[in-house]
Design an enzyme around this catalytic site. Structure first.
Site, PDB file in Angstrom:
ATOM      1  N   HIS A 183       0.818  -1.213   0.000  1.00 55.60           N
ATOM      2  CA  HIS A 183       0.000   0.000   0.000  1.00 55.60           C
ATOM      3  C   HIS A 183       0.850   1.260   0.000  1.00 55.60           C
ATOM      4  O   HIS A 183       0.426   2.298   0.508  1.00 55.60           O
ATOM      5  CB  HIS A 183      -0.981   0.013   1.187  1.00 55.60           C
ATOM      6  N   ASP A 188       3.919  -0.845  -4.911  1.00 46.83           N
ATOM      7  CA  ASP A 188       2.785  -1.471  -5.593  1.00 46.83           C
ATOM      8  C   ASP A 188       2.951  -1.391  -7.107  1.00 46.83           C
ATOM      9  O   ASP A 188       2.583  -2.322  -7.841  1.00 46.83           O
ATOM     10  CB  ASP A 188       1.483  -0.811  -5.166  1.00 46.83           C
TER      11      ASP A 188
END
Length: 605
Positions: A183, A188
């Protein structure tokens, strides 16, 4: 920007000897995917609305032919505080963004970085939607990027047998990505690069080898699937349940439509159906059997019952209600908490839970709130010779009844408090957890605060479900009615939480004879052991949700139909408010249940 780096070829993609790693089966027609420049982007935001929330971080990776050409990463000042639950999720706090550039300063640099590239994101509508909205607020024209969504690609080539879902973390683990999603935007985005290459490798044998192929990679309907749409031709245009049957008459899948069986089944033979397992199921099916129903409620209930009866291989939920666990306070001189599969009379229970893990979280919440013993053996009323206390007694978390530290009466007071929290007022558990969450949040130990939040949520939901189900389990018979859109009445007969009959009458028909007929001819239902009802737990949830709709009228009630004001259901919204606002100066769980929750509880009492 970082210097170029080489990527390890993921599952489904092999390097060409003596060259940059590329996907399998790339040829030289059109624009080969190895020659396409992709910019894989990921955003962190203050919420889920592109119009109401703001970007807090942008991370992007530019890649071509398996080689990283550059990276882009920056925090972004959202112009306001970061919500506490977002801080818990991402680790990006309001203080970290002090002095960060605004989106008006960042966006031109990002657009220049991504110029002339194909934009890639996992769940692209979310990320691209935020970027487009930001461009609009900055009075900048949005470039005509071609966009690739790795979620849609994954739905084409990753089946449920391989992965339970298509989340980025799940796919990254499946394909052995070099970066673990956490996150944070750049991490990511790096993980999405590996996922993208693995997906392209799987798509290559299906003919997706060029940029032009990606535009239709997720939409084509195989000819053999399209030909089977005639299976829906004779189905009724009414609510009900449908059963796909295989060549040996076995039930492959049970589904429901609350409006039109024909339209719902037809959707399985179009590009609207994205699930690979459903396409596999359709290829096996030889017939679709309809079960028309009088109302949407009856259709949903029949679906649950048929799934439980047939356990179809392509249904994922509701196949084994008997496996849903409960938490029991045992009936013995020194009671303890246990995760069990059945309900027994004379003991306190909460649940049922969707999984053993959730039930254990509820047990942990009670253990954290009360000094109830955690050993699993049955203790005699008098200590056994040679018994010795465990470490919990040494740290004050247990009264040590095993060695005589508490007699039956003293320990009974502790067990009574646990029983009250399970079956009545859960505020003692909520208070203890709210205080712990505030302490951990103040210390910025957000991961631990999230664990405490999960325990509290599991307990409140389990206790609330048991209390809601118990009132249904103790009600021998209930008849309720609700106005239909056409002005008639939908009538429902419930016995011990189980749908025993239903009917729909038009506005010209007197409903009272129909009510009498339902009561006389409704299904006979044996009394269950409360708080378990006489139905699948999800069926009882459906029935209770229907009864709690605005406009539903109680016609006949035979038995008890009430809920305590100080109940788990009454404080559930308050608990959710506390866990979402981890740094709140106080928790509304002590004696000030929110007015909305209290009023709702009083209406059902």
């Amino acid at each position: 920007m970082s210097s170029p780096r080489r990527l390890r070829p993921p599952d489904g993609a092999l390097p060409v000897a003596g060259s940059t790693p590329v996907q399998v089966a790339l040829d030289e027609l059109g624009t080969p995917l190895r020659d396409v420049t992709f910019v894989v982007v990921d955003l962190e935001t203050t919420g889920g609305s592109a119009t109401a929330d703001a970007i807090t971080e942008i991370g992007a990776v530019k890649v071509r032919g398996g080689e990283v050409l550059g990276e882009f990463q920056t925090l972004v000042d959202p112009g306001g505080p970061v919500p506490p639950f977002i801080q818990v999720l991402t680790g990006i706090t309001t203080s970290m963004l002090v002095g960060a550039p605004t989106i008006a300063q960042v966006l031109p640099s990002f657009l220049e970085f991504a110029r002339d590239a194909v934009l890639v994101a996992h769940n692209a509508p979310f990320d691209v939607g935020f970027l487009r909205a930001a461009a609009g607020r900055c009075d900048r024209a949005w470039p005509g990027f071609q966009v690739v969504d790795t979620v849609r690609l994954a739905r084409r080539v990753v089946l449920r047998d391989e992965a339970p879902n298509h989340k980025l973390s799940t796919l990254a683990a499946l394909f052995g990505a070099q970066e673990t999603p956490n996150h944070r935007a750049l991490a990511d985005a790096r993980a999405t690069v590996d996922v993208l290459h693995a997906l392209l490798g799987r798509l290559a044998p299906l003919g997706v080898t060029h940029l032009e192929d990606l535009a239709t990679a997720t939409d084509p309907v195989p000819a053999d699937v399209r030909r089977r749409r005639s299976l829906a031709d004779d189905l009724p245009d009414a609510p009900g349940v449908y059963l796909f049957r295989g060549p040996r008459e076995e039930v492959l899948y049970v589904g429901v439509s609350t409006t039109s069986l024909r339209r719902r089944v037809r959707s399985y033979f179009t590009s609207a159906e994205k699930r690979g397992r459903m396409t596999e199921m359709v290829r096996l099916a030889v017939r679709v059997d309809p079960v028309p129903c009088a109302s949407p409620l009856e259709a949903r209930v029949r679906e649950l019952r048929l799934i439980a009866e047939h356990a179809p291989r392509y249904n994922r939920r509701s196949r084994a209600p008997e496996r849903m666990p409960w938490v029991r306070l045992t009936d013995e001189p020194f009671p303890r908490l246990s995760v069990v599969r059945d309900v027994r009379a004379g003991t306190a229970h909460i649940g049922p839970f969707a999984s053993h893990a959730l039930a254990q979280q509820a047990v942990d919440a009670l253990h954290a709130s009360f000094a109830v013993r955690q050993c699993t053996g049955r203790l005699p009323a008098r200590p056994a010779p040679g018994a010795h206390a465990c470490v919990l007694a040494e740290v004050g978390r247990c009264g040590a009844p095993c060695v005589g530290g508490q007699d039956v009466a003293a320990y009974g007071a502790v067990a009574g408090a646990v029983r009250d929290a399970m079956t009545g007022d859960p505020r003692a558990v909520a208070q203890a957890h709210a205080a712990r969450i505030r302490t951990l949040a103040t210390q910025e130990r957000f991961e631990e605060a999230g664990t405490v939040r999960d325990r509290l949520t599991a307990f409140v939901r389990g206790a609330g479900r048991a209390q809601r189900h118990e009132r249904a389990a103790r009600c021998r018979e209930l008849v309720a009615a609700r106005r239909t859109d056409e002005g008639g009445w939908e009538i429902v007969l419930v016995r011990y939480g189980r749908l025993a009959g239903t009917a729909v009458v038009d506005r010209r028909t007197d409903p009272r004879p129909v009510v009498a007929s339902l009561r006389a001819g409704g299904e006979h239902v044996a009394a269950p052991v409360a708080p378990a009802t006489a139905a699948h737990p999800e069926e009882t949830d459906l029935v209770l949700a229907w009864l709690e709709q605005p406009g539903v009228r109680l016609v006949e009630v035979d038995g008890e139909w009430s809920s305590p004001v100080r109940s788990a259901q009454a404080v559930r919204d308050a608990a959710a408010a506390v866990t979402l606002d981890l740094v709140a100066p106080r928790a509304p769980l002590v004696d000030d249940v929110p007015a909305s929750a209290s009023a709702a509880a009083q209406r059902t009492a």
